[in-house]
Design a protein around this motif. Sequence first.
Motif, PDB file in Angstrom:
ATOM      1  N   ALA A 183       0.813  -1.218   0.000  1.00  0.00           N
ATOM      2  CA  ALA A 183       0.000   0.000   0.000  1.00  0.00           C
ATOM      3  C   ALA A 183       0.846   1.268   0.000  1.00  0.00           C
ATOM      4  O   ALA A 183       0.299   2.379   0.048  1.00  0.00           O
ATOM      5  CB  ALA A 183      -0.928   0.003   1.208  1.00  0.00           C
ATOM      6  N   ARG A 207      -4.512   4.995   2.624  1.00  0.00           N
ATOM      7  CA  ARG A 207      -3.570   3.925   2.258  1.00  0.00           C
ATOM      8  C   ARG A 207      -3.578   2.806   3.289  1.00  0.00           C
ATOM      9  O   ARG A 207      -3.379   1.630   2.951  1.00  0.00           O
ATOM     10  CB  ARG A 207      -2.170   4.502   2.081  1.00  0.00           C
ATOM     11  N   ILE A 238      -1.895   8.083  -4.073  1.00  0.00           N
ATOM     12  CA  ILE A 238      -2.844   6.988  -4.257  1.00  0.00           C
ATOM     13  C   ILE A 238      -2.856   6.548  -5.721  1.00  0.00           C
ATOM     14  O   ILE A 238      -2.909   5.344  -6.023  1.00  0.00           O
ATOM     15  CB  ILE A 238      -4.259   7.416  -3.817  1.00  0.00           C
ATOM     16  N   LEU A 241       0.039   4.412  -6.432  1.00  0.00           N
ATOM     17  CA  LEU A 241      -0.185   3.115  -5.814  1.00  0.00           C
ATOM     18  C   LEU A 241      -1.085   2.248  -6.697  1.00  0.00           C
ATOM     19  O   LEU A 241      -0.815   1.060  -6.905  1.00  0.00           O
ATOM     20  CB  LEU A 241      -0.828   3.311  -4.440  1.00  0.00           C
TER      21      LEU A 241
END
Length: 303
Positions: A183, A207, A238, A241
Motif C-alpha cells: 500500500a 492507504r 494513491i 499506488l
Amino acid sequence: MGPPPVRRIVVEREPTVVAPPPSNGRPAPLPDAPMGAKVTERMRIENVSLAYGDRWVVRDVTLPVREGEVLALIGASGSGKTTLLRSLNRLTEVTAGATRAGRVTLDGQEISDLEVTALRRRISMVFQQPNPFPMSVFENVAYALREERRGGRDEEHRGGWRGRRRAGRKELEPAVVEALQRAGLYEEVKADLNHPALRLSGGQQQRLCIARALAANPEVLLLDEPCSALDPISTATIEQLISRLRESVAIVIVTHNLQQAFRVADHVAFMHLGELVEYGSSDQVFDNPRQQRTREYISGAFG
C-alpha cells in the motif's frame, strides 16, 4: 483498546434475480485486451440490471474486469456506477428491495453461489471516506489478517477441524509489513507501528485502508471515489499506488475526476442514467469517443 466487534453482514435471503428491463440499445462490442498485455479476466459482468424496488438504476451492462489493468467507471451523479461497483461484492443486497438480473462471475463462478463473507475476502472494497479502526496501525492490518484466517478455520471447522489459537503479533508481523509495503505506507509508519491510526493524515489513513483490504490477498480491489476527500499530493500518491497494484490485483475504480480516470485507467466505462454508453481504452474514450453523449460528458456539457 481491544479490536472492534466483528461486523458480519448476514444476508437472510438469496439474491433476487428478475427479468431485466427493456434495453434501449446496446453499446459497441467490448474490445479485446491490448495485444501483448499481461491481463487475466477475473470477473465478468453479463447483461446486469439492478433495481431498488421498482426503480431500475442499472440497465443491461456487460463488462470484463481484468487483472493487469484498471477499469474506471465514470459518469454524472446518479448514473448507476457506484451501485454497479457495490454489486460486485454483493453489498447492494443489504438494501431492502434490491434485485439483480444478469450474471456476475468471479473466475467463472456466479457470485451469488459464493458465501458472502468469503466473497468479500476475495473482492475487497475501499470506500470514499477513509475508515480506519480506532486502534494502532499494526492492529488495523492484523485485524483483517485474523479475520481472513478465522474465515478459513470456520470453513474447516464445518468439516470437523476445531482450529487453533489466535495468531499473535510476531506471527502476523511479516504479513502486516507486506500489506503496508504493497500500500506504499510502510516507510512512513515503520518507526512506530503502534501509532494510533486515527492520528494519521487523511492520505495515510486511506492507504492504511487499502493495506487492510490487501491483507487478505484479494483477487479484485474495488475503489469508490478513493481520493475525493484527499489533497492533491495524497491523491497523486494513491494514483501511483493504483498503477503499481494493477499487476497483482484487478482494480475497478469509480471516479468523478476525469483527469484521474485518464491518468490511472487502462479501460473506461462511461455510464449515463443507468446505461453503459461507451466502453473502450482510456485513450480511445477520451481522445476519440464514439458516442455523442460521451463527447458531451467529456467536454463538460453536463455532469
